[in-house]
Design a protein around this motif. Structure first.
Motif, PDB file in Angstrom:
ATOM      1  N   MET A  58       0.912  -1.601   0.208  1.00 53.10           N
ATOM      2  CA  MET A  58       0.044   0.049  -0.049  1.00 53.10           C
ATOM      3  C   MET A  58       0.985   1.443  -0.041  1.00 53.10           C
ATOM      4  O   MET A  58       0.495   2.200  -1.065  1.00 53.10           O
ATOM      5  CB  MET A  58      -0.759   0.068   1.236  1.00 53.10           C
ATOM      6  CG  MET A  58      -1.740   1.276   1.209  1.00 53.10           C
ATOM      7  SD  MET A  58      -2.875   1.109   2.825  1.00 53.10           S
ATOM      8  CE  MET A  58      -1.857   1.527   3.955  1.00 53.10           C
ATOM      9  N   LEU A  59       2.007   1.270   0.686  1.00 51.32           N
ATOM     10  CA  LEU A  59       2.762   2.399   0.933  1.00 51.32           C
ATOM     11  C   LEU A  59       3.456   2.518  -0.230  1.00 51.32           C
ATOM     12  O   LEU A  59       3.583   3.914  -1.117  1.00 51.32           O
ATOM     13  CB  LEU A  59       3.761   2.339   2.131  1.00 51.32           C
ATOM     14  CG  LEU A  59       3.318   2.379   3.498  1.00 51.32           C
ATOM     15  CD1 LEU A  59       4.359   2.370   4.614  1.00 51.32           C
ATOM     16  CD2 LEU A  59       2.616   3.738   3.851  1.00 51.32           C
ATOM     17  N   ALA A  60       3.964   1.537  -0.996  1.00 56.21           N
ATOM     18  CA  ALA A  60       4.634   1.861  -2.175  1.00 56.21           C
ATOM     19  C   ALA A  60       3.844   2.140  -3.262  1.00 56.21           C
ATOM     20  O   ALA A  60       4.213   2.963  -4.080  1.00 56.21           O
ATOM     21  CB  ALA A  60       5.363   0.358  -2.532  1.00 56.21           C
ATOM     22  N   SER A  61       2.436   1.733  -3.339  1.00 53.43           N
ATOM     23  CA  SER A  61       1.702   2.374  -4.504  1.00 53.43           C
ATOM     24  C   SER A  61       1.335   3.525  -4.249  1.00 53.43           C
ATOM     25  O   SER A  61       1.138   4.342  -5.258  1.00 53.43           O
ATOM     26  CB  SER A  61       0.068   1.535  -4.354  1.00 53.43           C
ATOM     27  OG  SER A  61       0.663   0.031  -4.625  1.00 53.43           O
ATOM     28  N   LEU A  62       1.058   4.138  -2.954  1.00 59.13           N
ATOM     29  CA  LEU A  62       1.039   5.539  -2.681  1.00 59.13           C
ATOM     30  C   LEU A  62       1.977   6.162  -3.297  1.00 59.13           C
ATOM     31  O   LEU A  62       1.987   7.385  -3.734  1.00 59.13           O
ATOM     32  CB  LEU A  62       0.707   5.696  -1.333  1.00 59.13           C
ATOM     33  CG  LEU A  62      -0.864   4.962  -0.647  1.00 59.13           C
ATOM     34  CD1 LEU A  62      -0.891   5.219   0.663  1.00 59.13           C
ATOM     35  CD2 LEU A  62      -1.957   5.861  -1.539  1.00 59.13           C
ATOM     36  N   ALA A  63       3.213   6.006  -2.804  1.00 59.55           N
ATOM     37  CA  ALA A  63       4.663   6.462  -3.184  1.00 59.55           C
ATOM     38  C   ALA A  63       4.563   6.666  -4.558  1.00 59.55           C
ATOM     39  O   ALA A  63       5.023   7.782  -5.186  1.00 59.55           O
ATOM     40  CB  ALA A  63       5.668   5.990  -2.523  1.00 59.55           C
ATOM     41  N   ALA A  64       4.182   5.564  -5.483  1.00 55.39           N
ATOM     42  CA  ALA A  64       4.309   5.421  -6.749  1.00 55.39           C
ATOM     43  C   ALA A  64       3.615   6.590  -7.288  1.00 55.39           C
ATOM     44  O   ALA A  64       3.685   7.140  -8.781  1.00 55.39           O
ATOM     45  CB  ALA A  64       4.082   4.246  -7.277  1.00 55.39           C
ATOM     46  N   GLN A  65       2.432   7.041  -6.648  1.00 58.10           N
ATOM     47  CA  GLN A  65       1.478   8.072  -7.186  1.00 58.10           C
ATOM     48  C   GLN A  65       1.746   9.249  -6.656  1.00 58.10           C
ATOM     49  O   GLN A  65       1.027  10.211  -6.802  1.00 58.10           O
ATOM     50  CB  GLN A  65       0.056   7.685  -6.735  1.00 58.10           C
ATOM     51  CG  GLN A  65      -0.277   6.298  -7.455  1.00 58.10           C
ATOM     52  CD  GLN A  65      -0.491   6.401  -9.061  1.00 58.10           C
ATOM     53  OE1 GLN A  65      -0.618   7.166  -9.492  1.00 58.10           O
ATOM     54  NE2 GLN A  65      -0.103   5.117  -9.499  1.00 58.10           N
ATOM     55  N   GLY A  66       2.736   9.434  -6.022  1.00 53.30           N
ATOM     56  CA  GLY A  66       3.022  11.072  -5.323  1.00 53.30           C
ATOM     57  C   GLY A  66       2.266  11.184  -4.279  1.00 53.30           C
ATOM     58  O   GLY A  66       2.094  12.153  -3.781  1.00 53.30           O
TER      59      GLY A  66
END
Length: 216
Positions: A114-122
């Motif tokens: 979840m965190l990595a996906s949020l980071a990928a979307q800025g």
């Protein structure tokens, strides 16, 4: 007296010599107590028992204090580990743990996915040393449509990873479903997320249409 010593600023610093200074302070405190009691020359057997109990209490206090510091450092390392990995990597690792029945590790990987996906979307900045509370606060502000789900996944992770709460496959799948909803909202873009802010009913319906909701 020991609490006053530990509260001094020099013992709050996170330096290699911290424990050495802490032990020196404790030794100094115990030495003063021994000198004041034994120096009087009137120590009774009851007084000696009281002295031993006092020393034991100080020892327990110090051990608990040091243990708390080490647990905190370990938790920071656990949360920071893997920063920068892709969502695909976290998902693959989560699936490996799930196939092996390692539910605690699987839940952690779903949370990190979840965190990595949020980071990928800025929507969040993955920074070593950040706490789960800091992540959920930033993500919730940038993704209000999924604020409740973000909080639910974070709470599940903290309860299992830090609180040693039992976890099974069903719980992991519930968390995975909630993570899937958060990721879907995040991929919809910041504009979509902001447009849905405050629509609690819409959030509930959207999450319920997936694999499942996260823990309340």
């Amino acid at each position: 007296m020991v609490e006053e010593v530990l509260a001094r600023p020099e013992y709050r610093e996170n330096e290699p010599a911290f424990l050495q200074r802490l032990l020196s302070a404790v030794s100094e405190t115990v030495g003063r107590l021994l000198e004041s009691i034994l120096g009087a020359g009137t120590t009774s057997p009851l007084g000696l028992v009281a002295l031993l109990l006092l020393v034991a209490a100080i020892t327990v206090l110090v051990l608990r204090f040091v243990s708390g510091i080490r647990r905190g450092a370990a938790r920071d390392a656990e949360l920071s580990g893997g920063t920068g990995r892709s969502p695909r990597d976290w998902e693959a690792e989560a699936e490996d743990h799930e196939r092996a029945g390692r539910w605690r590790d699987a839940l952690r990987c779903r949370y990190r996915l979840m965190l990595a996906s949020l980071a990928a979307q800025g929507l969040v900045d993955e920074v070593p040393g950040r706490t789960s509370g800091e992540y959920v606060a930033e993500a919730g502000a940038n993704l209000p449509r999924a604020r409740a789900e973000l909080g639910a996944v974070t709470a599940a992770f903290e309860q299992v990873w830090y609180g040693d709460q039992p976890v099974d496959g069903r719980r992991v799948q519930e968390v995975a479903g909630t993570v899937g909803y958060v990721v879907a909202v995040a991929r919809g873009g910041r504009h979509l997320a902001l447009a849905g802010s405050g629509a609690a009913g819409d959030t509930t319906a959207a999450a319920g249409s997936g694999a499942g909701r996260g823990p309340a």
